[in-house]
Design an enzyme around this catalytic site. Structure first.
Site, PDB file in Angstrom:
ATOM      1  N   ARG A  88       0.791  -1.223   0.000  1.00  0.00           N
ATOM      2  CA  ARG A  88       0.000   0.000   0.000  1.00  0.00           C
ATOM      3  C   ARG A  88       0.829   1.283   0.000  1.00  0.00           C
ATOM      4  NH1 ARG A  88      -2.804  -4.045   1.623  1.00  0.00           N
ATOM      5  NH2 ARG A  88      -0.796  -4.615   2.494  1.00  0.00           N
ATOM      6  N   THR A  89       1.798   1.347   0.885  1.00  0.00           N
ATOM      7  CA  THR A  89       2.528   2.615   1.021  1.00  0.00           C
ATOM      8  C   THR A  89       3.315   2.887  -0.254  1.00  0.00           C
ATOM      9  OG1 THR A  89       2.706   2.049   3.345  1.00  0.00           O
ATOM     10  CG2 THR A  89       3.987   3.933   2.595  1.00  0.00           C
ATOM     11  N   LYS A 117      27.296  -3.984  -2.163  1.00  0.00           N
ATOM     12  CA  LYS A 117      28.765  -3.967  -2.238  1.00  0.00           C
ATOM     13  C   LYS A 117      29.374  -3.284  -1.024  1.00  0.00           C
ATOM     14  CE  LYS A 117      28.042  -2.514  -6.700  1.00  0.00           C
ATOM     15  NZ  LYS A 117      28.394  -1.684  -7.837  1.00  0.00           N
ATOM     16  N   ARG A 138      11.326   3.676   3.328  1.00  0.00           N
ATOM     17  CA  ARG A 138      10.845   2.700   4.325  1.00  0.00           C
ATOM     18  C   ARG A 138      12.027   1.854   4.773  1.00  0.00           C
ATOM     19  NH1 ARG A 138       5.676  -1.189   4.569  1.00  0.00           N
ATOM     20  NH2 ARG A 138       4.799   0.822   5.095  1.00  0.00           N
ATOM     21  N   HIS A 171       5.068   5.746  11.602  1.00  0.00           N
ATOM     22  CA  HIS A 171       4.568   5.629  10.221  1.00  0.00           C
ATOM     23  C   HIS A 171       3.650   6.845  10.023  1.00  0.00           C
ATOM     24  CE1 HIS A 171       3.420   4.041   6.459  1.00  0.00           C
ATOM     25  NE2 HIS A 171       3.063   2.816   6.785  1.00  0.00           N
TER      26      HIS A 171
HETATM   27  N1   CP Z   1      -0.302   0.010   5.866  1.00  0.00           N
HETATM   28  C1   CP Z   1       0.895  -0.265   5.291  1.00  0.00           C
HETATM   29  O1   CP Z   1       1.922   0.326   5.634  1.00  0.00           O
HETATM   30  O2   CP Z   1       0.847  -1.221   4.333  1.00  0.00           O
HETATM   31  P1   CP Z   1       2.094  -1.742   3.476  1.00  0.00           P
HETATM   32  O3   CP Z   1       3.061  -2.382   4.469  1.00  0.00           O
HETATM   33  O4   CP Z   1       1.547  -2.691   2.488  1.00  0.00           O
HETATM   34  O5   CP Z   1       2.740  -0.532   2.865  1.00  0.00           O
END
Ligand code: CP
Length: 361
Positions: A88-89, A117, A138, A171
């Site tokens: 999703r993100t 590397k 992320r 998040h």
């Molecule tokens: N809600 C969320 O962060 O989903 P993903 O891990 O699929 O990005």
């Protein structure tokens, strides 16, 4: 060139600040520059981003409106650096960039970049900043996004970093889409103020809950109920922040009783990827924290059921057809609020909300 407070600090001096001080250091004149923590967002900003997301959502419904949106940022490029799995993100950020006409590149696996590397994270992110105008990041490492924001802020190319999930910690953009979903769900019920929000599941390791619990402190009279087995309860640090902000909250294992009070139920999965010993979460019986079809009879008729997804068994799929289940809409809201955040970051917000553009929607 942006002149953030963080550029005047050594890493050690910055790292010794408290969370609120760190959050302020990453803002430029009251607006987030690097988007790292939920603590950077106050009520006014949440309202503004919600309105902007709605303007984008309406414009995107028509060919003319979409054409106007795609004229906003074709001169900027985005780097999506996802060193931890995501559906999703990642996809909603990619879609948000496409809506605004912005080309996107990605690294989703560090085994195909020069990190394999032995290149450091610092050099990796500085390399991205050489080619792109902002970085969505992320990582499974707590605090890495803020470290990289500090590194870039003190480099020749201080492009913004957006934290798309850092370790078990934060998040923030998920919390923004959750708030946007609550704003929309309660727009005919005086908004989020005064509502009861119930969090269920792995609250100890759920970064979405940790960020959202904070954002909700921006609303008046919101009560928060944390429903989990003791091993998975919300952290002491979040409880301390809530106490500091004068928020009414309680910790409980009583799912059914809490459900009767809730205006929003925020379900989460067990985050067993963080188990220190493989399989340790499986020893905790979480069945009594699953949302079953029978719970629909207990839930208020105007409440909403949310989930950041991915889900496992914590919401029975038979619940999906109930109009109170808003988690698919919540997911789509991620695209609109992330488009709003990017448009705001690059100062297109006024243009999108101008009469001449709005007329295209
Ligand atoms: N809600 C969320 O962060 O989903 P993903 O891990 O699929 O990005």
């Amino acid at each position: 060139m942006v002149d953030l407070p963080v550029t005047k600090l050594s890493w050690t001096a910055f790292d010794n600040l408290n969370l609120m001080e760190k959050a302020a250091c990453m803002c430029d004149g009251g607006r987030e520059y690097h988007v790292l923590y939920a603590q950077q967002f106050g009520r006014e900003r949440l309202d503004h981003l919600g309105r902007l997301a709605t303007a984008i959502r309406r414009l995107a419904k028509t060919k003319e409106g979409m054409h106007e949106l795609q004229k906003m940022l074709p001169h900027k490029r985005a780097m999506l650096y996802f060193a931890q799995p995501s559906s999703r993100t990642f996809l909603s950020f990619a879609a948000a960039c496409q809506i605004l006409g912005m080309p996107v590149a990605e690294v989703r696996d560090t085994s195909v970049s020069s990190e394999f590397k032995g290149e450091s994270k610092e050099d990796t992110v500085r390399t991205f900043s050489s080619y792109f105008d902002f970085i969505v990041m992320r990582t499974q490492i707590d605090g890495l996004a803020e470290r990289m924001a500090w590194v870039l802020s003190n480099s020749e190319r201080p492009v913004p970093i957006i934290n798309a999930g850092s370790g078990k910690d934060q998040h923030p953009t998920q919390a923004l889409l959750d708030v946007y979903t609550l704003q929309r769900s309660f727009e005919e019920r005086d908004g989020i103020d005064g509502k009861v929000i119930m969090f269920v599941g792995d609250l100890a390791r759920g970064r979405t809950v940790r960020s959202l619990a904070w954002l909700l402190t921006n609303y008046d009279g919101v009560r928060q109920i944390f429903v989990a087995p003791p091993e998975l309860q919300i952290g002491e640090d979040i409880q301390a922040l809530l106490r500091e902000r004068g928020v009414e909250f309680r910790l409980t294992e009583d799912f059914d009783a809490s459900l009767r009070e809730a205006d929003a139920v925020y379900m989460t999965r067990i985050q067993d990827e963080w188990d220190s010993v493989a399989g340790e979460s499986r020893r905790i019986n979480t069945d009594r924290f699953h949302f079953q079809p029978r719970h629909l009879d207990i839930l208020k008729t105007n409440a909403v059921i949310m989930h950041p997804f991915p889900r496992r068994q914590e919401i029975d799929i038979a619940v999906d057809t109930d109009p109170r289940a808003v988690y698919w809409r919540q997911m789509r809201n991620g695209m609109w609020i992330r488009a709003a955040l990017i448009a705001d970051l690059f100062r297109c917000d006024a243009m999108i909300q101008s009469d001449s553009v709005r007329r295209c929607g």
